[in-house]
Design an enzyme around this catalytic site. Sequence first.
Site, mmCIF file in Angstrom:
data_model
loop_
_atom_site.group_PDB
_atom_site.id
_atom_site.type_symbol
_atom_site.label_atom_id
_atom_site.label_comp_id
_atom_site.label_asym_id
_atom_site.label_seq_id
_atom_site.Cartn_x
_atom_site.Cartn_y
_atom_site.Cartn_z
ATOM 1 N N ASP A 1 0.833 -1.197 0.000
ATOM 2 C CA ASP A 1 0.000 0.000 0.000
ATOM 3 C C ASP A 1 0.871 1.252 0.000
ATOM 4 O O ASP A 1 1.716 1.434 0.875
ATOM 5 C CB ASP A 1 -0.898 0.004 1.247
ATOM 6 N N TYR B 1 2.602 10.163 -0.453
ATOM 7 C CA TYR B 1 3.741 9.650 0.320
ATOM 8 C C TYR B 1 5.066 10.010 -0.337
ATOM 9 O O TYR B 1 6.108 9.990 0.321
ATOM 10 C CB TYR B 1 3.674 8.130 0.479
ATOM 11 N N LYS C 1 -3.052 5.886 -4.073
ATOM 12 C CA LYS C 1 -4.177 6.773 -3.749
ATOM 13 C C LYS C 1 -4.045 8.119 -4.471
ATOM 14 O O LYS C 1 -2.939 8.598 -4.713
ATOM 15 C CB LYS C 1 -4.239 7.016 -2.238
ATOM 16 N N HIS D 1 -7.944 9.496 -1.534
ATOM 17 C CA HIS D 1 -7.236 9.535 -0.254
ATOM 18 C C HIS D 1 -8.066 10.156 0.877
ATOM 19 O O HIS D 1 -8.075 9.653 2.001
ATOM 20 C CB HIS D 1 -5.921 10.308 -0.428
#
Length: 277
Positions: free
Chosen positions: A47, A52, A77, A110
């Site tokens: 994931d 990120y 996401k 998200h």
Amino acid sequence: MKSITDTYRLSNGKTIPCVGFGTWQTPNETAVESVKNAIKCGYRHIDTASQYGNEKSVAQGIKESGINRKDLFITTKLWNDDRGYDSTLKAFDKSMKELNLDYLDLYLMHWPAVGKDGDKINHETWKAFEKLYKEGRIKSIGISNFLVHHIQPLIDKAEVKPMVNQLEFHPGYTQPEIVQFCHKNDIVVEAWSPLGSGSVLKNPKLTEIAKKYNKSTAQLCIRWCLQNKTLPLPKSVTPERIIANTQVFDFNISDEDMKIITQLPKMGFSGLYPDEN
């Protein structure tokens, strides 16, 4: 669930490994090795997210693992800045390039858009998700951090219902209303931050219960998530802990202890509220 490769069945008939490897707050310089170690330890569910900033490193870790693509379940996401129909399609293409993939197993919105036009923006964004899903570029689509008042308007207009809702879920922060809603509507709940924070792992009651099963507090938290029919996404960059987080299938928490854990007071909350993002 008896092993890390056991699966939940999604509403569209696809399957998803019951524990995923989380990469939130994993910097690029460590993401490659941590993903390689996770796959070596048996994880088949990875994931990540565009926000990120490590999609490219995650892809490199996957490549260097030598694992066949078809044996992996990969999630990323859509970030908040990219909501909307056209911008979603562009952001998806960028993530696919970063991840070096021909298809994605799961794509998540998200955070929900909120405020006056929130439902409209969520719906426009979801239409792009549905397009990508129908084209076969994504095997399954879902949402993240959506509460009931975000998800219900989306479902009311959607052609394809979300298959997953990824939520903060751990001892001390259980979000029962939305979890129950998802279970009732055949939406798999993924648990991000299943270990909470230091306050969770150092909680005396959790430590006491974990010792009874000859397990760490982290292992107890992951098992508790599984027994609540959620899909935990533990994250670590330490090889020993990556391995330990997979060793949660050789014990069962009693009903009495499950109840005690579930009723613990609020702790370990990230401070991230969906209506403020």
